[in-house]
Design a protein around this motif. Structure first.
Motif, short mmCIF file in Angstrom:
data_model
loop_
_atom_site.label_atom_id
_atom_site.label_comp_id
_atom_site.label_asym_id
_atom_site.label_seq_id
_atom_site.Cartn_x
_atom_site.Cartn_y
_atom_site.Cartn_z
N SER A 1 -8.66 4.66 -2.81
CA SER A 1 -9.55 5.32 -1.71
C SER A 1 -8.69 6.63 -1.50
CB SER A 1 -9.37 4.81 -0.84
OG SER A 1 -9.01 4.12 -0.07
N GLY A 2 -7.50 6.24 -1.52
CA GLY A 2 -6.62 7.19 -1.80
C GLY A 2 -5.72 7.34 -0.10
N GLN A 3 -6.30 6.39 0.53
CA GLN A 3 -5.97 5.96 2.03
C GLN A 3 -4.96 4.91 2.52
OE1 GLN A 3 -7.37 8.05 4.35
NE2 GLN A 3 -8.58 9.13 3.27
N GLY B 1 0.59 -1.09 -0.15
CA GLY B 1 0.27 0.10 -0.40
C GLY B 1 0.87 1.32 -0.37
N ARG B 2 2.20 0.79 0.68
CA ARG B 2 2.96 2.80 0.94
C ARG B 2 4.00 2.66 -0.73
NH1 ARG B 2 5.77 3.52 6.25
NH2 ARG B 2 6.53 5.22 5.35
N PHE B 3 4.48 1.29 -0.86
CA PHE B 3 5.66 1.31 -1.71
C PHE B 3 5.38 0.62 -3.23
CE2 PHE B 3 7.14 1.50 2.85
CZ PHE B 3 7.64 1.89 2.30
N GLY B 4 4.49 -0.17 -3.35
CA GLY B 4 3.82 -0.44 -4.39
C GLY B 4 4.66 -1.92 -4.66
N PHE B 5 4.37 -3.06 -5.78
CA PHE B 5 4.09 -4.37 -5.97
C PHE B 5 5.62 -4.06 -6.57
CE2 PHE B 5 -0.09 -4.41 -7.26
CZ PHE B 5 0.31 -4.83 -5.97
N VAL B 6 6.86 -4.02 -7.64
CA VAL B 6 8.14 -3.57 -7.98
C VAL B 6 9.23 -3.43 -6.49
CG1 VAL B 6 9.80 -2.79 -9.24
CG2 VAL B 6 7.16 -2.94 -9.21
N GLY B 7 9.85 -4.73 -6.57
CA GLY B 7 10.67 -4.47 -5.67
C GLY B 7 10.17 -5.38 -3.71
N ILE B 8 9.04 -4.79 -3.83
CA ILE B 8 8.69 -5.79 -2.58
C ILE B 8 8.25 -7.13 -2.51
CG2 ILE B 8 6.38 -5.94 -1.36
CD1 ILE B 8 8.20 -3.99 -0.68
N GLY B 9 7.34 -7.46 -4.00
CA GLY B 9 6.90 -8.68 -4.37
C GLY B 9 8.36 -9.88 -4.71
N TRP B 10 9.01 -9.14 -4.95
CA TRP B 10 10.57 -10.49 -5.86
C TRP B 10 11.31 -10.69 -3.99
CZ3 TRP B 10 13.03 -13.58 -8.72
CH2 TRP B 10 13.97 -13.45 -8.95
#
Length: 437
Positions: free
Chosen positions: A327-329, A61-70
């Motif tokens: 939602s932008g939250q 939710g804060r940083f997105g998928f790229v770098g987290i998913g790996w």
């Protein structure tokens, strides 16, 4: 056969045939699902918890998928390999990891207390229990809790711990009760998450989530080492602490576990549990049987644990990414257990709010169930294995240590207590004595 140091030699026996252990003529796909799969479900019930429902969605939710998913994919892969190697020892010797670790120099007097201490400090603080209580409070009250209502959240979390005790106490075989419970919990929450995410999440978010899982990338800018370490550590199970959940292969009768025994429930009657493992000589017959047991172990871990862990992380994170985009939250550490439910409720109605709260409670309760039982199980296995004095005191019945009490009885009915007490500690007494006293 002497294995390692400081522990007695293991007895020797031949590997049993899987068909004999599971009491079937042939192990086909149906029998594998019904009878063989199980320990990985217990581990999966624990794993789909704080990482999947709290840390993963918060990070995405804060940083997105790229770098987290790996990070998620690498952690899940490494943990499944780790699980297989730890479980191999259990299948080959019938000894649980906390006991087997005592065979490593300098010996059990160092490794058993250290292992229990590390495990205890990792989980005894009970954030998973608090999260389940928070979700249950929202389910009952229809809203998140206020600061002055924190005691109600704690009481609900304690109430769920009582439910965990009742599940184990009412079983004939504790591991089997956990398997059946996790079939229901894990199956229900994955089914609901699949239906909801397919229904509400756009394909573009799905593709971004899958791309993040398979794309090698550096961690996103701004994420801290603590956040990254927590995400890697609690994706799937618990990284290097996964050993604590592998003891269920012994209780499931995998390989040499069939010769060692299991922890019975209060309804199961007294069961022998050997304090020392049993292993086998490397003969052609045993080698052939070992390959069969190893294939069953691989099916249990890769087809159930790994696939379930990846789905358990992917579904909540893509759902959270969609909620944040609409939602932008962004979720915070305080509201992440109920954030998805609240935002989805605003977008799609109260029905969705309550449905997602139920999912959240199931996710965190399955973790609570597995960890609470594992804390008791590993202490019981360790103490029963290394302390002859304790074995004499409990008359070789691990339930007396596992449950810390001998039976349910009523002060007004000592005769009924005597007839029901499985260990005859109540005979000629007006109340039931407990081991703790």
């Amino acid at each position: 056969m002497q294995i390692g140091v400081s522990r007695p030699p293991s007895d020797l026996a031949d590997l049993p045939e899987p068909e004999k252990v599971f009491e079937v003529r042939k192990l086909g796909p149906v029998q594998v699902v019904q009878l063989v799969i199980g320990p990985s479900l217990i581990a999966l019930g624990i794993s789909i918890g704080s990482g999947e429902w709290l840390l993963g969605p918060q990070a995405v939710g804060r940083f997105g998928f790229v770098g987290i998913g790996w990070v998620i994919t690498v952690s899940a892969l490494l943990q499944t390999f780790y699980n297989v190697e730890i479980a191999r020892y259990v299948v080959a010797t019938g000894e649980t990891p906390v006991v087997g670790r005592g065979r490593v120099p300098p010996g059990w007097k160092f490794w058993v207390p250290v292992s229990l201490a590390v495990f205890c400090f990792a989980f005894i603080f009970g954030g998973w229990a608090a999260g389940a209580g928070q979700g249950l409070f929202a389910l009952i009250a229809g809203r998140g809790y206020r600061p002055d209502e924190i005691e109600w959240v704690r009481l609900l979390a304690i109430g769920l711990l009582v439910v965990v005790f009742l599940i184990t106490a009412g079983a004939r075989k504790v591991s089997r009760a956990l398997e059946l419970t996790n079939w229901v919990l894990v199956g229900a929450l994955l089914l609901v998450l699949i239906v909801v995410t397919v229904a509400v999440v756009p394909f573009s978010v799905w593709s971004e989530g899958v791309r993040g899982l398979v794309t090698p990338a550096a961690p996103p800018e701004g994420i801290t080492a603590t956040q990254l370490g927590g995400l890697a550590g609690f994706t799937a199970l618990a990284s290097g602490l996964n050993w604590y959940a592998m003891s269920h292969y012994r209780d499931k009768d995998y390989g040499m576990g069939h010769h060692v025994g299991f922890i019975a429930g209060l309804r199961g009657g007294k069961q022998e549990l050997r304090p020392v493992g049993v292993t086998f000589v490397d003969t052609p017959a045993n080698a052939s049987l070992w390959r069969r047991w190893y294939r069953l172990l691989l099916i249990d871990q890769w087809a159930v644990f790994f696939v379930g862990a990846m789905l358990g992380m992917l579904l909540p994170t893509v759902l959270m990414a969609h909620v944040v985009a609409v939602s932008g939250q962004q979720p915070t550490a305080a509201n992440v257990p109920t954030s998805s439910a609240e935002q989805l409720g605003l977008l799609y109605g109260q029905g969705m709010f309550y449905l997602m709260l139920v999912v959240g409670v199931l996710v965190l309760f399955s973790t609570q169930l597995g960890i609470f039982e594992a804390l008791v199980r590993n202490f019981t296995d360790a103490m029963h294995a290394v302390s002859p004095r304790l074995r004499r005191r409990i008359e070789d019945d691990p339930r007396r240590f596992y449950y810390r009490s001998c039976c349910w009885c009523w002060r007004s009915s000592p005769a009924r207590c005597t007839s029901r007490c499985p260990w005859n500690w109540c005979r000629s007494r007006r109340t039931c004595r407990t081991w703790a006293r």
